[in-house]
Motif scaffolding. Structure first.
Motif, PDB file in Angstrom:
ATOM      1  N   LYS A   1      12.206 -10.796  -3.780  1.00 54.00           N
ATOM      2  CA  LYS A   1      11.605 -12.130  -3.668  1.00 54.00           C
ATOM      3  C   LYS A   1      10.188 -12.129  -4.248  1.00 54.00           C
ATOM      4  O   LYS A   1       9.825 -13.001  -5.034  1.00 54.00           O
ATOM      5  N   ILE A   2       9.399 -11.150  -3.860  1.00 53.31           N
ATOM      6  CA  ILE A   2       8.000 -11.076  -4.329  1.00 53.31           C
ATOM      7  C   ILE A   2       7.957 -10.994  -5.857  1.00 53.31           C
ATOM      8  O   ILE A   2       7.169 -11.674  -6.520  1.00 53.31           O
ATOM      9  N   ASN A   3       8.842 -10.177  -6.422  1.00 59.03           N
ATOM     10  CA  ASN A   3       8.840  -9.986  -7.883  1.00 59.03           C
ATOM     11  C   ASN A   3       9.193 -11.264  -8.653  1.00 59.03           C
ATOM     12  O   ASN A   3       8.844 -11.396  -9.821  1.00 59.03           O
ATOM     13  N   SER A   4       9.891 -12.182  -7.975  1.00 58.14           N
ATOM     14  CA  SER A   4      10.327 -13.403  -8.662  1.00 58.14           C
ATOM     15  C   SER A   4       9.220 -14.470  -8.711  1.00 58.14           C
ATOM     16  O   SER A   4       9.387 -15.518  -9.314  1.00 58.14           O
ATOM     17  N   THR A   5       8.097 -14.216  -8.060  1.00 57.76           N
ATOM     18  CA  THR A   5       7.033 -15.234  -7.964  1.00 57.76           C
ATOM     19  C   THR A   5       6.036 -15.126  -9.123  1.00 57.76           C
ATOM     20  O   THR A   5       6.064 -14.163  -9.892  1.00 57.76           O
ATOM     21  N   ASP A   6       5.134 -16.112  -9.171  1.00 57.26           N
ATOM     22  CA  ASP A   6       4.057 -16.099 -10.171  1.00 57.26           C
ATOM     23  C   ASP A   6       2.818 -15.347  -9.689  1.00 57.26           C
ATOM     24  O   ASP A   6       1.750 -15.461 -10.304  1.00 57.26           O
ATOM     25  N   ALA A   7       2.939 -14.620  -8.586  1.00 55.99           N
ATOM     26  CA  ALA A   7       1.772 -13.861  -8.097  1.00 55.99           C
ATOM     27  C   ALA A   7       1.440 -12.735  -9.074  1.00 55.99           C
ATOM     28  O   ALA A   7       2.316 -12.227  -9.778  1.00 55.99           O
ATOM     29  N   SER A   8       0.175 -12.331  -9.099  1.00 54.67           N
ATOM     30  CA  SER A   8      -0.246 -11.257  -9.999  1.00 54.67           C
ATOM     31  C   SER A   8      -0.272  -9.889  -9.304  1.00 54.67           C
ATOM     32  O   SER A   8      -0.119  -8.861  -9.948  1.00 54.67           O
ATOM     33  N   PHE A   9      -0.520  -9.908  -7.992  1.00 51.43           N
ATOM     34  CA  PHE A   9      -0.743  -8.648  -7.273  1.00 51.43           C
ATOM     35  C   PHE A   9       0.023  -8.620  -5.953  1.00 51.43           C
ATOM     36  O   PHE A   9       0.348  -9.657  -5.393  1.00 51.43           O
ATOM     37  N   VAL A  10       0.230  -7.380  -5.481  1.00 45.58           N
ATOM     38  CA  VAL A  10       0.677  -7.176  -4.108  1.00 45.58           C
ATOM     39  C   VAL A  10      -0.482  -6.520  -3.369  1.00 45.58           C
ATOM     40  O   VAL A  10      -1.048  -5.526  -3.833  1.00 45.58           O
ATOM     41  N   HIS A  11      -0.852  -7.124  -2.242  1.00 48.25           N
ATOM     42  CA  HIS A  11      -2.024  -6.691  -1.479  1.00 48.25           C
ATOM     43  C   HIS A  11      -1.561  -5.792  -0.334  1.00 48.25           C
ATOM     44  O   HIS A  11      -0.752  -6.202   0.503  1.00 48.25           O
ATOM     45  N   LEU A  12      -2.052  -4.559  -0.311  1.00 46.97           N
ATOM     46  CA  LEU A  12      -1.622  -3.593   0.705  1.00 46.97           C
ATOM     47  C   LEU A  12      -2.768  -3.334   1.673  1.00 46.97           C
ATOM     48  O   LEU A  12      -3.827  -2.834   1.277  1.00 46.97           O
ATOM     49  N   ASP A  13      -2.554  -3.697   2.939  1.00 50.38           N
ATOM     50  CA  ASP A  13      -3.581  -3.560   3.972  1.00 50.38           C
ATOM     51  C   ASP A  13      -3.413  -2.233   4.690  1.00 50.38           C
ATOM     52  O   ASP A  13      -2.472  -2.056   5.468  1.00 50.38           O
ATOM     53  N   ILE A  14      -4.336  -1.324   4.424  1.00 46.18           N
ATOM     54  CA  ILE A  14      -4.252  -0.001   5.042  1.00 46.18           C
ATOM     55  C   ILE A  14      -5.256   0.067   6.200  1.00 46.18           C
ATOM     56  O   ILE A  14      -6.466  -0.061   5.991  1.00 46.18           O
ATOM     57  N   MET A  15      -4.732   0.257   7.413  1.00 48.07           N
ATOM     58  CA  MET A  15      -5.562   0.299   8.627  1.00 48.07           C
ATOM     59  C   MET A  15      -5.332   1.628   9.331  1.00 48.07           C
ATOM     60  O   MET A  15      -4.213   2.145   9.315  1.00 48.07           O
ATOM     61  N   ASP A  16      -6.406   2.161   9.953  1.00 50.80           N
ATOM     62  CA  ASP A  16      -6.296   3.526  10.493  1.00 50.80           C
ATOM     63  C   ASP A  16      -6.374   3.622  12.010  1.00 50.80           C
ATOM     64  O   ASP A  16      -6.412   4.729  12.560  1.00 50.80           O
ATOM     65  N   GLY A  17      -6.433   2.476  12.709  1.00 48.41           N
ATOM     66  CA  GLY A  17      -6.551   2.537  14.166  1.00 48.41           C
ATOM     67  C   GLY A  17      -7.963   2.866  14.625  1.00 48.41           C
ATOM     68  O   GLY A  17      -8.201   2.976  15.837  1.00 48.41           O
ATOM     69  N   ILE A  18      -8.904   3.048  13.692  1.00 47.30           N
ATOM     70  CA  ILE A  18     -10.303   3.349  14.061  1.00 47.30           C
ATOM     71  C   ILE A  18     -11.208   2.210  13.569  1.00 47.30           C
ATOM     72  O   ILE A  18     -11.898   1.570  14.352  1.00 47.30           O
ATOM     73  N   PHE A  19     -11.156   1.962  12.280  1.00 42.18           N
ATOM     74  CA  PHE A  19     -11.973   0.861  11.728  1.00 42.18           C
ATOM     75  C   PHE A  19     -11.518  -0.471  12.324  1.00 42.18           C
ATOM     76  O   PHE A  19     -12.310  -1.356  12.617  1.00 42.18           O
ATOM     77  N   VAL A  20     -10.205  -0.619  12.441  1.00 37.63           N
ATOM     78  CA  VAL A  20      -9.612  -1.738  13.198  1.00 37.63           C
ATOM     79  C   VAL A  20      -8.566  -1.121  14.123  1.00 37.63           C
ATOM     80  O   VAL A  20      -8.117   0.010  13.878  1.00 37.63           O
ATOM     81  N   SER A  21      -8.146  -1.839  15.165  1.00 38.19           N
ATOM     82  CA  SER A  21      -7.287  -1.171  16.152  1.00 38.19           C
ATOM     83  C   SER A  21      -5.871  -0.907  15.646  1.00 38.19           C
ATOM     84  O   SER A  21      -5.221   0.040  16.075  1.00 38.19           O
ATOM     85  N   ARG A  22      -5.389  -1.707  14.705  1.00 34.01           N
ATOM     86  CA  ARG A  22      -4.021  -1.481  14.211  1.00 34.01           C
ATOM     87  C   ARG A  22      -4.001  -0.283  13.249  1.00 34.01           C
ATOM     88  O   ARG A  22      -5.006   0.008  12.585  1.00 34.01           O
ATOM     89  N   ASP A  23      -2.870   0.375  13.201  1.00 34.56           N
ATOM     90  CA  ASP A  23      -2.717   1.524  12.299  1.00 34.56           C
ATOM     91  C   ASP A  23      -1.477   1.279  11.431  1.00 34.56           C
ATOM     92  O   ASP A  23      -0.357   1.227  11.932  1.00 34.56           O
ATOM     93  N   THR A  24      -1.707   1.103  10.129  1.00 37.08           N
ATOM     94  CA  THR A  24      -0.560   0.834   9.235  1.00 37.08           C
ATOM     95  C   THR A  24      -0.281   2.009   8.301  1.00 37.08           C
ATOM     96  O   THR A  24       0.466   1.862   7.332  1.00 37.08           O
ATOM     97  N   ARG A  25      -0.899   3.156   8.585  1.00 36.72           N
ATOM     98  CA  ARG A  25      -0.763   4.257   7.620  1.00 36.72           C
ATOM     99  C   ARG A  25       0.673   4.713   7.438  1.00 36.72           C
ATOM    100  O   ARG A  25       1.040   5.205   6.379  1.00 36.72           O
ATOM    101  N   ASN A  26       1.483   4.562   8.499  1.00 34.53           N
ATOM    102  CA  ASN A  26       2.892   4.962   8.354  1.00 34.53           C
ATOM    103  C   ASN A  26       3.848   3.774   8.431  1.00 34.53           C
ATOM    104  O   ASN A  26       5.045   3.949   8.620  1.00 34.53           O
ATOM    105  N   THR A  27       3.322   2.582   8.296  1.00 28.90           N
ATOM    106  CA  THR A  27       4.163   1.381   8.442  1.00 28.90           C
ATOM    107  C   THR A  27       4.991   1.131   7.202  1.00 28.90           C
ATOM    108  O   THR A  27       6.120   0.682   7.273  1.00 28.90           O
ATOM    109  N   PHE A  28       4.399   1.388   6.035  1.00 31.11           N
ATOM    110  CA  PHE A  28       5.173   1.170   4.812  1.00 31.11           C
ATOM    111  C   PHE A  28       5.020   2.358   3.869  1.00 31.11           C
ATOM    112  O   PHE A  28       4.033   3.079   3.895  1.00 31.11           O
ATOM    113  N   ASP A  29       6.054   2.511   3.054  1.00 35.75           N
ATOM    114  CA  ASP A  29       6.132   3.653   2.151  1.00 35.75           C
ATOM    115  C   ASP A  29       5.498   3.243   0.807  1.00 35.75           C
ATOM    116  O   ASP A  29       6.088   2.497   0.030  1.00 35.75           O
TER     117      ASP A  29
END
Ligand code: DX5
Ligand code: ZN
Length: 213
Positions: free
Chosen positions: A22-50
């Protein structure tokens, strides 16, 4: 003309193939990846996506937003993905200069992200060198938050620096088709949008609506 960067924070990570079709079919230029470590912010996404899988699935350039403590220690991992942008936060970052230098010496564009409650005067030492300022229009940590209207004033102030320098303005958090028009009129170069796009039943049309198409 602004470009769109799709934040995948709220997409279905169990079926990245379908999400990226779906994302590839759009006119967007970029995919934005939010990397969080559980320290700078409370959520940790380091292992959420490959990240490696995303790199192969995406036909969009990668726009990496690091919300992590001591980013200089972990930059190489993200440099290896050869994204278009890597942004690091201004806040609590004593090595911001080193981060910018390291990113740019690897021929990747460097962004500096700034929280809603940080004065833009603190950007001054970096403004000549950076490729992008990522203005947070919500407090970092979660997708789906309400856009803070104080962002508009911040963009206006930042535009004054833009006349003599060569950076892009990217706006991140709560961006939807109710605020996109005003963001265009204020010369925002990149609109980052997550939940409004990935939860929309037609992401292609939703992206077009942000582009005023
Ligand atoms: C917030 C993130 C944003 C956010 C965007 O910490 O940096 O990229 O996920 O998502 P929406 O558009 O849902 O606010
Ligand atoms: Zn982000």
């Amino acid at each position: 003309m602004s470009e769109i960067s799709i934040s995948i924070l709220d997409c279905n990570f169990n079926d990245l193939e379908t999400e990226f079709e779906k994302i590839n079919s759009t006119d967007a230029s970029f995919v934005h990846l939010d990397i969080m470590d559980g320290i700078f912010v409370s959520r940790d996404t380091r292992n959420t996506f490959d990240l490696e899988k995303i790199k192969t699935l995406s036909n969009k350039k990668l726009d990496i937003h690091l919300m992590i403590d001591k980013p200089i220690k972990y930059l190489q991992r993200y440099i290896d993905l050869k994204p278009e942008y890597i942004s690091v936060h201004l806040e609590k970052n004593s090595k911001l200069n080193e981060c910018i230098n390291k990113i740019q010496s690897n021929k990747i564009k460097a962004g500096v992200a700034i929280n809603p409650d940080t004065d833009i005067k603190f950007l001054e030492p970096y403004i000549k060198q950076v490729d992008m300022i990522l203005i947070m229009s919500v407090f970092p940590g979660e997708g789906g938050q309400k856009f803070l209207s104080s962002t508009f004033e911040k963009i206006k102030l930042l535009n004054q620096y833009k006349m003599k320098n060569n950076f892009k303005i990217s706006v991140d958090g709560g961006v939807n088709n109710l605020n996109s028009e005003k963001l265009h009129s204020l010369y925002s170069d990149i609109l980052v949008s997550g939940s409004f796009l990935v939860k929309n039943e037609d992401i292609k049309i939703a992206v077009k609506s942000l582009l005023n198409k």
